[in-house]
Design an enzyme around this catalytic site. Structure first.
Site, PDB file in Angstrom:
ATOM      1  N   ILE A  96      70.822  15.946 -11.168  1.00 21.69           N
ATOM      2  CA  ILE A  96      69.591  15.320 -11.645  1.00 21.69           C
ATOM      3  C   ILE A  96      69.311  14.223 -10.634  1.00 21.69           C
ATOM      4  O   ILE A  96      69.988  13.201 -10.615  1.00 21.69           O
ATOM      5  CB  ILE A  96      69.729  14.720 -13.063  1.00 21.69           C
ATOM      6  CG1 ILE A  96      69.911  15.821 -14.103  1.00 21.69           C
ATOM      7  CG2 ILE A  96      68.501  13.867 -13.387  1.00 21.69           C
ATOM      8  CD1 ILE A  96      70.025  15.299 -15.522  1.00 21.69           C
ATOM      9  N   TYR A  97      68.373  14.475  -9.744  1.00 25.04           N
ATOM     10  CA  TYR A  97      68.052  13.539  -8.676  1.00 25.04           C
ATOM     11  C   TYR A  97      66.618  13.039  -8.876  1.00 25.04           C
ATOM     12  O   TYR A  97      65.686  13.842  -8.954  1.00 25.04           O
ATOM     13  CB  TYR A  97      68.163  14.218  -7.304  1.00 25.04           C
ATOM     14  CG  TYR A  97      69.575  14.531  -6.843  1.00 25.04           C
ATOM     15  CD1 TYR A  97      70.694  14.236  -7.609  1.00 25.04           C
ATOM     16  CD2 TYR A  97      69.789  15.128  -5.615  1.00 25.04           C
ATOM     17  CE1 TYR A  97      71.971  14.517  -7.160  1.00 25.04           C
ATOM     18  CE2 TYR A  97      71.065  15.415  -5.163  1.00 25.04           C
ATOM     19  CZ  TYR A  97      72.157  15.110  -5.945  1.00 25.04           C
ATOM     20  OH  TYR A  97      73.421  15.390  -5.496  1.00 25.04           O
ATOM     21  N   ILE A  98      66.469  11.734  -8.942  1.00 23.19           N
ATOM     22  CA  ILE A  98      65.165  11.099  -9.118  1.00 23.19           C
ATOM     23  C   ILE A  98      64.918  10.159  -7.940  1.00 23.19           C
ATOM     24  O   ILE A  98      65.774   9.334  -7.619  1.00 23.19           O
ATOM     25  CB  ILE A  98      65.098  10.292 -10.446  1.00 23.19           C
ATOM     26  CG1 ILE A  98      65.476  11.149 -11.652  1.00 23.19           C
ATOM     27  CG2 ILE A  98      63.711   9.652 -10.610  1.00 23.19           C
ATOM     28  CD1 ILE A  98      64.532  12.275 -11.967  1.00 23.19           C
ATOM     29  N   GLY A 106      62.101   7.183 -17.374  1.00 24.25           N
ATOM     30  CA  GLY A 106      62.449   8.209 -18.350  1.00 24.25           C
ATOM     31  C   GLY A 106      62.545   9.617 -17.778  1.00 24.25           C
ATOM     32  O   GLY A 106      62.756  10.579 -18.525  1.00 24.25           O
ATOM     33  N   GLY A 108      64.872  10.947 -15.738  1.00 24.41           N
ATOM     34  CA  GLY A 108      66.222  11.496 -15.838  1.00 24.41           C
ATOM     35  C   GLY A 108      66.472  12.072 -17.218  1.00 24.41           C
ATOM     36  O   GLY A 108      67.005  13.182 -17.363  1.00 24.41           O
ATOM     37  N   ASN A 135      79.891   5.403 -10.511  1.00 24.03           N
ATOM     38  CA  ASN A 135      78.464   5.392 -10.828  1.00 24.03           C
ATOM     39  C   ASN A 135      78.293   4.967 -12.291  1.00 24.03           C
ATOM     40  O   ASN A 135      77.990   5.759 -13.177  1.00 24.03           O
ATOM     41  CB  ASN A 135      77.845   6.771 -10.566  1.00 24.03           C
ATOM     42  CG  ASN A 135      76.337   6.734 -10.558  1.00 24.03           C
ATOM     43  OD1 ASN A 135      75.718   5.784 -11.032  1.00 24.03           O
ATOM     44  ND2 ASN A 135      75.741   7.794 -10.030  1.00 24.03           N
ATOM     45  N   GLU A 136      78.514   3.676 -12.515  1.00 24.46           N
ATOM     46  CA  GLU A 136      78.541   3.137 -13.882  1.00 24.46           C
ATOM     47  C   GLU A 136      77.216   3.295 -14.615  1.00 24.46           C
ATOM     48  O   GLU A 136      77.198   3.546 -15.817  1.00 24.46           O
ATOM     49  CB  GLU A 136      78.978   1.676 -13.844  1.00 24.46           C
ATOM     50  CG  GLU A 136      80.416   1.511 -13.368  1.00 24.46           C
ATOM     51  CD  GLU A 136      80.816   0.061 -13.123  1.00 24.46           C
ATOM     52  OE1 GLU A 136      79.988  -0.842 -13.366  1.00 24.46           O
ATOM     53  OE2 GLU A 136      81.956  -0.150 -12.690  1.00 24.46           O
ATOM     54  N   ASN A 137      76.105   3.160 -13.900  1.00 24.74           N
ATOM     55  CA  ASN A 137      74.801   3.321 -14.551  1.00 24.74           C
ATOM     56  C   ASN A 137      74.620   4.738 -15.081  1.00 24.74           C
ATOM     57  O   ASN A 137      74.138   4.937 -16.198  1.00 24.74           O
ATOM     58  CB  ASN A 137      73.657   2.970 -13.594  1.00 24.74           C
ATOM     59  CG  ASN A 137      73.563   1.489 -13.317  1.00 24.74           C
ATOM     60  OD1 ASN A 137      74.055   0.660 -14.087  1.00 24.74           O
ATOM     61  ND2 ASN A 137      72.945   1.141 -12.205  1.00 24.74           N
ATOM     62  N   TYR A 142      74.525   8.789 -19.502  1.00 22.27           N
ATOM     63  CA  TYR A 142      74.963  10.036 -20.150  1.00 22.27           C
ATOM     64  C   TYR A 142      75.615   9.752 -21.505  1.00 22.27           C
ATOM     65  O   TYR A 142      75.379  10.480 -22.474  1.00 22.27           O
ATOM     66  CB  TYR A 142      75.903  10.823 -19.237  1.00 22.27           C
ATOM     67  CG  TYR A 142      75.230  11.301 -17.977  1.00 22.27           C
ATOM     68  CD1 TYR A 142      74.031  12.010 -18.017  1.00 22.27           C
ATOM     69  CD2 TYR A 142      75.766  11.030 -16.722  1.00 22.27           C
ATOM     70  CE1 TYR A 142      73.393  12.440 -16.864  1.00 22.27           C
ATOM     71  CE2 TYR A 142      75.140  11.459 -15.558  1.00 22.27           C
ATOM     72  CZ  TYR A 142      73.962  12.163 -15.644  1.00 22.27           C
ATOM     73  OH  TYR A 142      73.328  12.583 -14.498  1.00 22.27           O
TER      74      TYR A 142
END
Length: 174
Positions: A96-98, A106, A108, A135-137, A142
């Site tokens: 999932i790349y934004i 929103g 993602g 990648n904590e964010n 998730y």
């Protein structure tokens, strides 16, 4: 703002390569060496590699458009295309790349929900993904959507071994 999702085809390969390199670089370049980033980008997003992935009938790529601009994309895998053997009742969200300018809008969540809907249509009981332990964010994102960490695996960024958390989501009603 109009949002739409469209399945990619071979005519989209150059745009797919461009957005893949851009978003991966934007997300991970500051935490990895230039050599390791370049090695990974060349291996993972070479046009022939993307063409091979798109040729697999168990992999699907979708562009997300905000108005008429590509804001990001989703890659899902089932069956033999999964990056780990997880069984026929599982669907992997590989990417999932934004793009940066579309972050925190929103998108993602929108793509993740699309993947879950595809899993439901395909009668998949489990959706899973790997996310870098640093990648904590993304991990928090998730978790907020009901994913739980179940295990981990190695991911190689060039010659550096990194750890991805495997996170799973049980698809309701399947």
């Amino acid at each position: 703002m109009t949002i739409k999702i469209s399945r990619c085809n071979f005519d989209d390969l150059a745009a797919l390569q461009e957005i893949s390199i851009e978003t991966f670089n934007d997300t991970f370049a500051s935490q990895n060496s230039v050599d390791n980033m370049n090695a990974y980008l060349e291996r993972a997003f070479h046009l022939k590699q993307l063409e091979e992935e798109m040729s697999n009938s168990s992999s699907e790529f979708y562009f997300l458009y905000s108005d008429d601009e590509v804001a990001g994309y989703l890659k899902i895998n089932s069956n033999d295309a999964q990056s780990e053997k997880r069984g026929d009742e599982s669907l992997e969200i590989e990417r999932i790349y934004i793009r940066n300018k579309f972050q925190r809008k929103g998108f993602g969540k929108y793509l993740l929900n699309q993947a879950i809907e595809i899993a439901k249509r395909q009668k998949k009981k489990l959706v899973w993904l790997g996310v870098w332990e640093k990648n904590e964010n993304a991990i928090a994102f998730y978790k907020s959507l009901g994913f739980i960490q179940t295990t981990s695996h190695s991911f190689f960024m060039g010659d550096e071994e990194q750890i991805d958390h495997i996170m799973e989501y049980e698809v309701p009603g399947v």
